[in-house]
Design a protein around this motif. Structure first.
Motif, PDB file in Angstrom:
ATOM      1  N   MET A  89       9.822  -0.505   3.854  1.00 38.91           N
ATOM      2  CA  MET A  89       8.549  -1.179   3.830  1.00 38.91           C
ATOM      3  C   MET A  89       8.393  -1.865   2.481  1.00 38.91           C
ATOM      4  SD  MET A  89       4.669   0.230   4.300  1.00 38.91           S
ATOM      5  CE  MET A  89       4.768   1.298   2.906  1.00 38.91           C
ATOM      6  N   GLU A  90       7.841  -3.038   2.518  1.00 44.51           N
ATOM      7  CA  GLU A  90       7.567  -3.799   1.303  1.00 44.51           C
ATOM      8  C   GLU A  90       6.059  -3.810   1.063  1.00 44.51           C
ATOM      9  OE1 GLU A  90       7.886  -8.392  -0.145  1.00 44.51           O
ATOM     10  OE2 GLU A  90       9.500  -7.616   1.115  1.00 44.51           O
ATOM     11  N   ILE A  91       5.668  -3.587  -0.192  1.00 44.48           N
ATOM     12  CA  ILE A  91       4.257  -3.604  -0.568  1.00 44.48           C
ATOM     13  C   ILE A  91       4.066  -4.656  -1.650  1.00 44.48           C
ATOM     14  CG2 ILE A  91       2.324  -2.312  -1.524  1.00 44.48           C
ATOM     15  CD1 ILE A  91       3.756   0.262  -0.587  1.00 44.48           C
ATOM     16  N   THR A  92       3.132  -5.566  -1.397  1.00 43.89           N
ATOM     17  CA  THR A  92       2.802  -6.598  -2.368  1.00 43.89           C
ATOM     18  C   THR A  92       1.393  -6.343  -2.872  1.00 43.89           C
ATOM     19  OG1 THR A  92       4.167  -8.162  -1.129  1.00 43.89           O
ATOM     20  CG2 THR A  92       2.636  -9.088  -2.745  1.00 43.89           C
ATOM     21  N   GLU A  93       1.233  -6.334  -4.200  1.00 45.62           N
ATOM     22  CA  GLU A  93      -0.074  -6.129  -4.816  1.00 45.62           C
ATOM     23  C   GLU A  93      -0.613  -7.464  -5.304  1.00 45.62           C
ATOM     24  OE1 GLU A  93      -0.359  -3.008  -7.796  1.00 45.62           O
ATOM     25  OE2 GLU A  93       1.499  -2.144  -7.025  1.00 45.62           O
ATOM     26  N   GLN A  94      -1.898  -7.717  -5.021  1.00 43.30           N
ATOM     27  CA  GLN A  94      -2.540  -8.945  -5.496  1.00 43.30           C
ATOM     28  C   GLN A  94      -3.949  -8.600  -5.960  1.00 43.30           C
ATOM     29  OE1 GLN A  94      -2.764 -12.056  -2.591  1.00 43.30           O
ATOM     30  NE2 GLN A  94      -3.744 -13.478  -3.996  1.00 43.30           N
ATOM     31  N   ARG A  95      -4.245  -8.890  -7.208  1.00 42.77           N
ATOM     32  CA  ARG A  95      -5.585  -8.657  -7.764  1.00 42.77           C
ATOM     33  C   ARG A  95      -6.404  -9.929  -7.655  1.00 42.77           C
ATOM     34  NH1 ARG A  95      -7.536  -3.912 -10.819  1.00 42.77           N
ATOM     35  NH2 ARG A  95      -5.707  -2.608 -10.985  1.00 42.77           N
ATOM     36  N   GLU A  96      -7.636  -9.752  -7.204  1.00 45.08           N
ATOM     37  CA  GLU A  96      -8.599 -10.858  -7.118  1.00 45.08           C
ATOM     38  C   GLU A  96      -9.889 -10.341  -7.734  1.00 45.08           C
ATOM     39  OE1 GLU A  96      -8.769 -11.501  -2.909  1.00 45.08           O
ATOM     40  OE2 GLU A  96      -6.733 -12.274  -2.810  1.00 45.08           O
ATOM     41  N   GLY A  97     -10.002 -10.415  -9.053  1.00 49.09           N
ATOM     42  CA  GLY A  97     -11.163  -9.851  -9.736  1.00 49.09           C
ATOM     43  C   GLY A  97     -11.138  -8.341  -9.617  1.00 49.09           C
ATOM     44  N   ALA A  98     -12.193  -7.766  -9.061  1.00 45.86           N
ATOM     45  CA  ALA A  98     -12.291  -6.316  -8.895  1.00 45.86           C
ATOM     46  C   ALA A  98     -11.738  -5.859  -7.548  1.00 45.86           C
ATOM     47  CB  ALA A  98     -13.743  -5.870  -9.042  1.00 45.86           C
ATOM     48  N   LEU A 125     -10.634  -1.971  -2.396  1.00 44.51           N
ATOM     49  CA  LEU A 125      -9.216  -1.869  -2.094  1.00 44.51           C
ATOM     50  C   LEU A 125      -9.021  -2.317  -0.657  1.00 44.51           C
ATOM     51  CD1 LEU A 125      -6.311  -0.980  -2.738  1.00 44.51           C
ATOM     52  CD2 LEU A 125      -6.972   1.342  -2.042  1.00 44.51           C
ATOM     53  N   VAL A 126      -8.191  -3.333  -0.468  1.00 49.84           N
ATOM     54  CA  VAL A 126      -7.918  -3.878   0.859  1.00 49.84           C
ATOM     55  C   VAL A 126      -6.469  -3.573   1.212  1.00 49.84           C
ATOM     56  CG1 VAL A 126      -7.779  -5.967   2.273  1.00 49.84           C
ATOM     57  CG2 VAL A 126      -9.582  -5.733   0.547  1.00 49.84           C
ATOM     58  N   LEU A 127      -6.277  -3.001   2.376  1.00 46.38           N
ATOM     59  CA  LEU A 127      -4.944  -2.730   2.890  1.00 46.38           C
ATOM     60  C   LEU A 127      -4.690  -3.707   4.030  1.00 46.38           C
ATOM     61  CD1 LEU A 127      -2.872  -0.535   2.146  1.00 46.38           C
ATOM     62  CD2 LEU A 127      -3.723   0.783   4.069  1.00 46.38           C
ATOM     63  N   ASN A 128      -3.892  -4.736   3.750  1.00 45.61           N
ATOM     64  CA  ASN A 128      -3.567  -5.733   4.760  1.00 45.61           C
ATOM     65  C   ASN A 128      -2.334  -5.246   5.511  1.00 45.61           C
ATOM     66  OD1 ASN A 128      -2.670  -7.892   6.278  1.00 45.61           O
ATOM     67  ND2 ASN A 128      -3.156  -9.409   4.714  1.00 45.61           N
ATOM     68  N   ILE A 129      -2.527  -4.858   6.770  1.00 43.31           N
ATOM     69  CA  ILE A 129      -1.431  -4.268   7.541  1.00 43.31           C
ATOM     70  C   ILE A 129      -1.007  -5.151   8.722  1.00 43.31           C
ATOM     71  CG2 ILE A 129      -1.968  -1.913   6.820  1.00 43.31           C
ATOM     72  CD1 ILE A 129      -3.305  -1.501   9.555  1.00 43.31           C
ATOM     73  N   ALA A 130      -1.237  -6.437   8.593  1.00 46.03           N
ATOM     74  CA  ALA A 130      -0.886  -7.362   9.676  1.00 46.03           C
ATOM     75  C   ALA A 130       0.594  -7.264  10.048  1.00 46.03           C
ATOM     76  CB  ALA A 130      -1.237  -8.788   9.280  1.00 46.03           C
ATOM     77  N   ALA A 131       1.458  -6.987   9.082  1.00 43.55           N
ATOM     78  CA  ALA A 131       2.898  -6.943   9.338  1.00 43.55           C
ATOM     79  C   ALA A 131       3.425  -5.518   9.487  1.00 43.55           C
ATOM     80  CB  ALA A 131       3.640  -7.665   8.216  1.00 43.55           C
ATOM     81  N   VAL A 132       2.529  -4.548   9.675  1.00 39.79           N
ATOM     82  CA  VAL A 132       2.956  -3.160   9.901  1.00 39.79           C
ATOM     83  C   VAL A 132       3.111  -2.965  11.404  1.00 39.79           C
ATOM     84  CG1 VAL A 132       2.275  -0.736   9.739  1.00 39.79           C
ATOM     85  CG2 VAL A 132       1.894  -2.275   7.804  1.00 39.79           C
ATOM     86  N   GLU A 133       4.317  -2.573  11.797  1.00 40.98           N
ATOM     87  CA  GLU A 133       4.584  -2.427  13.232  1.00 40.98           C
ATOM     88  C   GLU A 133       4.451  -0.996  13.732  1.00 40.98           C
ATOM     89  OE1 GLU A 133       9.167  -2.495  11.821  1.00 40.98           O
ATOM     90  OE2 GLU A 133       7.775  -4.150  11.731  1.00 40.98           O
ATOM     91  N   TYR A 134       4.395  -0.027  12.805  1.00 41.08           N
ATOM     92  CA  TYR A 134       4.352   1.379  13.210  1.00 41.08           C
ATOM     93  C   TYR A 134       3.664   2.200  12.125  1.00 41.08           C
ATOM     94  CZ  TYR A 134       6.013   6.095  14.281  1.00 41.08           C
ATOM     95  OH  TYR A 134       6.081   7.434  14.551  1.00 41.08           O
ATOM     96  N   VAL A 135       2.834   3.153  12.535  1.00 40.84           N
ATOM     97  CA  VAL A 135       2.192   4.081  11.605  1.00 40.84           C
ATOM     98  C   VAL A 135       2.367   5.496  12.147  1.00 40.84           C
ATOM     99  CG1 VAL A 135       0.043   4.812  10.518  1.00 40.84           C
ATOM    100  CG2 VAL A 135       0.456   2.397  10.889  1.00 40.84           C
ATOM    101  N   ASN A 173      -2.351  -4.716  14.018  1.00 45.18           N
ATOM    102  CA  ASN A 173      -1.938  -5.236  15.324  1.00 45.18           C
ATOM    103  C   ASN A 173      -2.478  -4.308  16.412  1.00 45.18           C
ATOM    104  OD1 ASN A 173      -0.170  -3.011  15.758  1.00 45.18           O
ATOM    105  ND2 ASN A 173       1.514  -4.066  14.745  1.00 45.18           N
ATOM    106  N   GLU A 174      -2.250  -4.643  17.662  1.00 45.30           N
ATOM    107  CA  GLU A 174      -2.814  -3.865  18.777  1.00 45.30           C
ATOM    108  C   GLU A 174      -2.363  -2.411  18.748  1.00 45.30           C
ATOM    109  OE1 GLU A 174      -2.754  -5.397  22.784  1.00 45.30           O
ATOM    110  OE2 GLU A 174      -2.715  -7.447  21.991  1.00 45.30           O
ATOM    111  N   TYR A 175      -1.077  -2.182  18.473  1.00 46.47           N
ATOM    112  CA  TYR A 175      -0.543  -0.827  18.457  1.00 46.47           C
ATOM    113  C   TYR A 175      -1.216   0.008  17.362  1.00 46.47           C
ATOM    114  CZ  TYR A 175       2.410   3.110  17.397  1.00 46.47           C
ATOM    115  OH  TYR A 175       2.848   4.380  17.120  1.00 46.47           O
ATOM    116  N   VAL A 176      -1.254  -0.523  16.154  1.00 43.30           N
ATOM    117  CA  VAL A 176      -1.838   0.219  15.033  1.00 43.30           C
ATOM    118  C   VAL A 176      -3.345   0.416  15.247  1.00 43.30           C
ATOM    119  CG1 VAL A 176      -2.238   0.205  12.538  1.00 43.30           C
ATOM    120  CG2 VAL A 176      -0.026  -0.531  13.447  1.00 43.30           C
ATOM    121  N   ALA A 177      -4.025  -0.583  15.775  1.00 47.39           N
ATOM    122  CA  ALA A 177      -5.454  -0.448  16.070  1.00 47.39           C
ATOM    123  C   ALA A 177      -5.676   0.672  17.087  1.00 47.39           C
ATOM    124  CB  ALA A 177      -6.014  -1.767  16.590  1.00 47.39           C
ATOM    125  N   GLU A 178      -4.791   0.779  18.061  1.00 43.64           N
ATOM    126  CA  GLU A 178      -4.912   1.845  19.060  1.00 43.64           C
ATOM    127  C   GLU A 178      -4.692   3.221  18.425  1.00 43.64           C
ATOM    128  OE1 GLU A 178      -2.883   3.356  23.220  1.00 43.64           O
ATOM    129  OE2 GLU A 178      -2.676   1.249  22.656  1.00 43.64           O
TER     130      GLU A 178
END
Length: 102
Positions: A1-10, A44-54, A82-87
């Motif tokens: 898994m790749e994790i990218t960090e991006q700060r936008e102010g606070a 803190l925002v966790l963008n998991i659009a590209a996560v296929e499995y949890v 995605n639909e799977y992770v939301a479920e």
């Protein structure tokens, strides 16, 4: 898994790509448990659009991140599951606890 960090102010956005499971969740855990990383972070925002499995290990780290932000009176958002992770979030009850943006 790749994790990218991006700060936008606070706001810190962590973008995950891959599987969030027993093997990969320690990488995310080390970020959300690091006081220096969260210093000054109000959202803190966790963008998991590209996560296929949890897995349950991944869910534990997501809950840990939620609790870390709650303890600092901050905001935690899970974005674009995605639909799977939301479920998975629905079935486990996480959808009732977390702020999830489609």
């Amino acid at each position: 898994m790749e994790i990218t960090e991006q700060r936008e102010g606070a706001t810190l956005v962590l973008t995950l790509d891959g599987r969030l499971d027993t093997l990969t969740s320690p990488s995310l855990e080390s970020i959300v448990a690091n006081a220096d990383t969260l210093a000054g972070v109000e959202t803190l925002v966790l963008n998991i659009a590209a996560v296929e499995y949890v897995s349950s290990a991944g869910l534990r780290v997501v809950l840990q991140a939620h609790k870390a932000m709650e303890a600092r009176k901050g905001v935690f958002v899970v974005r674009h599951p995605n639909e799977y992770v939301a479920e998975v979030f629905q079935v486990t009850g996480f959808a009732d606890v977390l702020t999830i943006e489609a």
